[in-house]
Design a protein around this motif. Structure first.
Motif, PDB file in Angstrom:
ATOM      1  N   LEU A  84       3.449  72.147  33.077  1.00 17.77           N
ATOM      2  CA  LEU A  84       3.631  73.502  33.788  1.00 17.77           C
ATOM      3  C   LEU A  84       2.843  74.334  33.515  1.00 17.77           C
ATOM      4  O   LEU A  84       1.938  74.681  34.167  1.00 17.77           O
ATOM      5  CB  LEU A  84       4.736  74.034  33.886  1.00 17.77           C
ATOM      6  CG  LEU A  84       5.081  75.641  35.098  1.00 17.77           C
ATOM      7  CD1 LEU A  84       4.946  75.186  35.973  1.00 17.77           C
ATOM      8  CD2 LEU A  84       6.471  75.824  34.932  1.00 17.77           C
ATOM      9  N   LYS A  97       7.157  74.853  39.714  1.00 17.81           N
ATOM     10  CA  LYS A  97       8.092  74.055  38.826  1.00 17.81           C
ATOM     11  C   LYS A  97       9.198  72.917  39.314  1.00 17.81           C
ATOM     12  O   LYS A  97       9.719  73.873  40.882  1.00 17.81           O
ATOM     13  CB  LYS A  97       9.251  74.852  37.552  1.00 17.81           C
ATOM     14  CG  LYS A  97      10.145  73.957  36.565  1.00 17.81           C
ATOM     15  CD  LYS A  97      11.428  74.635  36.072  1.00 17.81           C
ATOM     16  CE  LYS A  97      10.336  75.829  35.391  1.00 17.81           C
ATOM     17  NZ  LYS A  97      11.343  76.101  34.469  1.00 17.81           N
ATOM     18  N   VAL A 150       6.247  69.060  38.125  1.00 17.95           N
ATOM     19  CA  VAL A 150       5.434  70.057  38.561  1.00 17.95           C
ATOM     20  C   VAL A 150       5.119  69.749  40.164  1.00 17.95           C
ATOM     21  O   VAL A 150       4.863  68.207  40.419  1.00 17.95           O
ATOM     22  CB  VAL A 150       4.274  70.188  38.071  1.00 17.95           C
ATOM     23  CG1 VAL A 150       2.901  71.313  38.342  1.00 17.95           C
ATOM     24  CG2 VAL A 150       4.361  70.532  36.067  1.00 17.95           C
TER      25      VAL A 150
END
Length: 149
Positions: free
Chosen positions: A25, A115, A138
């Motif tokens: 991420l 996320k 992600v």
């Protein structure tokens, strides 16, 4: 429209989403920050250079122990994440061609990395114990619009 942070998507635009990408991420957020506002051809050139380790992605967030690169400041070469962004850009380019837009004058107006769900795995340890091995997925989204020059 669930999934985009724009209220209204312009008429001369194309969009694409990739969900559940198994990438970092932190890398994805920094790549998205570097690509926002670029022309699509410049963005593809940047991603190719990062994959060949000729030009780094400049980091603006999550800078703890990130080395400086000459002429760029803190940066890295996140090849695995760049491959996912390359696929995302190829998809949005194909969507723009299908809509009849001029692909040479496309500009990235929105690009996000959010996320997603967590992959929960376990690593076996000694004496019958197990250690957690969790990994965040992600979600990537992009909107490009045609710009008259």
């Amino acid at each position: 429209m669930k999934g985009y942070s724009l209220n209204e998507i312009p008429e001369k635009s194309a969009r694409s989403i990739r969900k559940n990408c198994n990438i970092s991420l932190k890398d994805a957020v920094n790549i998205a920050h570097n690509l926002k506002g670029m022309n699509l051809s410049k963005a593809e050139a940047l991603l190719d250079d990062v994959m060949n380790k000729q030009r780094p992605i400049k980091y603006f967030r999550y800078l703890d122990s990130v080395s400086h690169r000459k002429g760029y400041g803190p940066g890295r070469y996140p090849v695995r994440a760049v491959k996912q962004f390359k696929t995302l850009i190829d998809n949005v380019k194909a969507n723009a061609e299908f809509k009849g837009l001029d692909t040479d004058s496309l500009r990235i107006s929105l690009i996000t990395a959010n996320k997603g769900p967590m992959l929960k795995r376990f690593t076996p340890k000694a004496y019958g114990r197990a250690g957690a091995n969790n990994r965040d997925m992600v979600h990537l989204s992009i909107v490009v619009e045609e710009v008259e020059e």
